[in-house]
Design a protein around this motif. Structure first.
Motif, PDB file in Angstrom:
ATOM      1  N   LEU A  11       0.794  -1.230   0.000  1.00 27.93           N
ATOM      2  CA  LEU A  11       0.000   0.000   0.000  1.00 27.93           C
ATOM      3  C   LEU A  11       0.824   1.278   0.000  1.00 27.93           C
ATOM      4  O   LEU A  11       0.268   2.364  -0.201  1.00 27.93           O
ATOM      5  CB  LEU A  11      -0.937  -0.006   1.216  1.00 27.93           C
ATOM      6  N   TYR A  12       2.127   1.169   0.247  1.00 26.55           N
ATOM      7  CA  TYR A  12       2.964   2.373   0.250  1.00 26.55           C
ATOM      8  C   TYR A  12       2.884   3.033  -1.129  1.00 26.55           C
ATOM      9  O   TYR A  12       2.966   2.361  -2.163  1.00 26.55           O
ATOM     10  CB  TYR A  12       4.412   1.999   0.568  1.00 26.55           C
ATOM     11  N   PRO A  13       2.681   4.357  -1.174  1.00 24.02           N
ATOM     12  CA  PRO A  13       2.489   5.029  -2.465  1.00 24.02           C
ATOM     13  C   PRO A  13       3.628   4.742  -3.459  1.00 24.02           C
ATOM     14  O   PRO A  13       4.798   5.002  -3.170  1.00 24.02           O
ATOM     15  CB  PRO A  13       2.443   6.514  -2.084  1.00 24.02           C
ATOM     16  N   LYS A  14       3.267   4.202  -4.612  1.00 22.41           N
ATOM     17  CA  LYS A  14       4.282   3.808  -5.591  1.00 22.41           C
ATOM     18  C   LYS A  14       4.989   5.005  -6.208  1.00 22.41           C
ATOM     19  O   LYS A  14       6.105   4.871  -6.726  1.00 22.41           O
ATOM     20  CB  LYS A  14       3.644   2.931  -6.668  1.00 22.41           C
ATOM     21  N   TYR A  15       4.351   6.185  -6.174  1.00 22.69           N
ATOM     22  CA  TYR A  15       5.035   7.344  -6.736  1.00 22.69           C
ATOM     23  C   TYR A  15       6.198   7.790  -5.844  1.00 22.69           C
ATOM     24  O   TYR A  15       7.079   8.530  -6.276  1.00 22.69           O
ATOM     25  CB  TYR A  15       4.047   8.497  -6.958  1.00 22.69           C
ATOM     26  N   LEU A  16       6.187   7.334  -4.585  1.00 22.54           N
ATOM     27  CA  LEU A  16       7.302   7.628  -3.694  1.00 22.54           C
ATOM     28  C   LEU A  16       8.388   6.557  -3.769  1.00 22.54           C
ATOM     29  O   LEU A  16       9.582   6.861  -3.804  1.00 22.54           O
ATOM     30  CB  LEU A  16       6.796   7.745  -2.247  1.00 22.54           C
TER      31      LEU A  16
END
Length: 259
Positions: free
Chosen positions: A78-83
């Protein structure tokens, strides 16, 4: 090789400290999580970004050793993939419990890998051998050798006493032993006593003995203000000159500089 404690209680978390979990860091920076008990993720975040884990190694499927596997995978899923986009995480475990082993794989997040219990398993810079322990469910101890340095860590996982563990631990730099019981409870079906761990360390000629899977609350008759010191003193009595230490969260040992 460096080993850092994330949790060391046996059975259940207690007073903001979690259950069995350790981070092994290789000389090349490889990050291996060994067991993933309760609160492991919180303690891991204090050291590294959980997205930077390279692999996980599981001894058995009791909750106090795998409680945080689910939330670790959710973190990576769930960690934002854009980061930051995490790579698929290999989770090494035995496949003798098919139902539990199947849970380790989550598409695009993690993949279960059955380790070779009859041979040697290479994970990053480590070569790992296995021995089945004395425990109510199938559980494996690990002998972890770092190829470049030759340093040896032996982790008993959960086990009652059996003679072959002494041979398995021979000449280890660090012997990480399950000591859930006090002297007088020998030959238990699931865990070691302080006496048994001390005697095994002495017979195996290890450099250092570290106690893990310790009892959060002592049995009646043991001073609750000193119970862990009593556990250590009992163990030291039988370990002789081998240094005995207690594992607590964020304590670490560099196997290349043990005293």
């Amino acid at each position: 090789m460096k080993i850092t404690t994330l949790g060391s209680w046996g059975g259940y978390p207690f007073q903001n400290q979690g259950t069995t979990s350790y981070l092994l860091t290789g000389h090349d920076g490889f990050q291996l999580l060994m067991d993933c008990g309760s609160r492991a993720l919180n303690e891991l975040e204090k050291i590294i970004n959980p997205l930077d884990l390279d692999a996980v190694l599981i001894s058995h499927y009791h909750p106090d050793h795998v409680a945080d596997l689910g939330v670790l995978r959710h973190y990576r899923q769930l960690y934002p993939k854009y980061l930051c986009e995490a790579k698929v995480l290999p989770i090494y475990a035995h496949d003798e419990d098919k139902e539990e082993f199947a849970k380790l794989s989550l598409p695009d997040v993690s993949v279960g890998v059955a380790y070779d219990v009859h041979g040697s398993q290479s994970i990053g810079p480590f070569d790992i051998a296995f021995i089945k322990t004395v425990h109510p469910v199938i559980c494996y101890a690990f002998r972890i050798v770092e190829r470049k340095t030759g340093q040896v860590l032996v982790f008993t996982a959960d086990t009652g006493y059996f003679e072959d563990m002494t041979t398995f631990a021979q000449d280890a730099d660090l012997f990480l032993a399950d000591v859930y019981l006090y002297e007088g409870n020998e030959n238990h079906f699931a865990h070691l006593t302080s006496k048994e761990a001390g005697l095994m360390a002495q017979a195996a000629g290890v450099k250092k003995l570290v106690l893990t899977h310790m009892p959060p609350v002592p049995p009646q008759g043991i001073d609750p203000k000193r119970h862990l010191e009593i556990l250590k003193e009992e163990t030291q009595k039988y370990a002789g000159q081998i240094p005995v230490e207690l594992a607590f969260p964020q304590l670490s040992w560099d196997l290349g500089s043990l005293e």
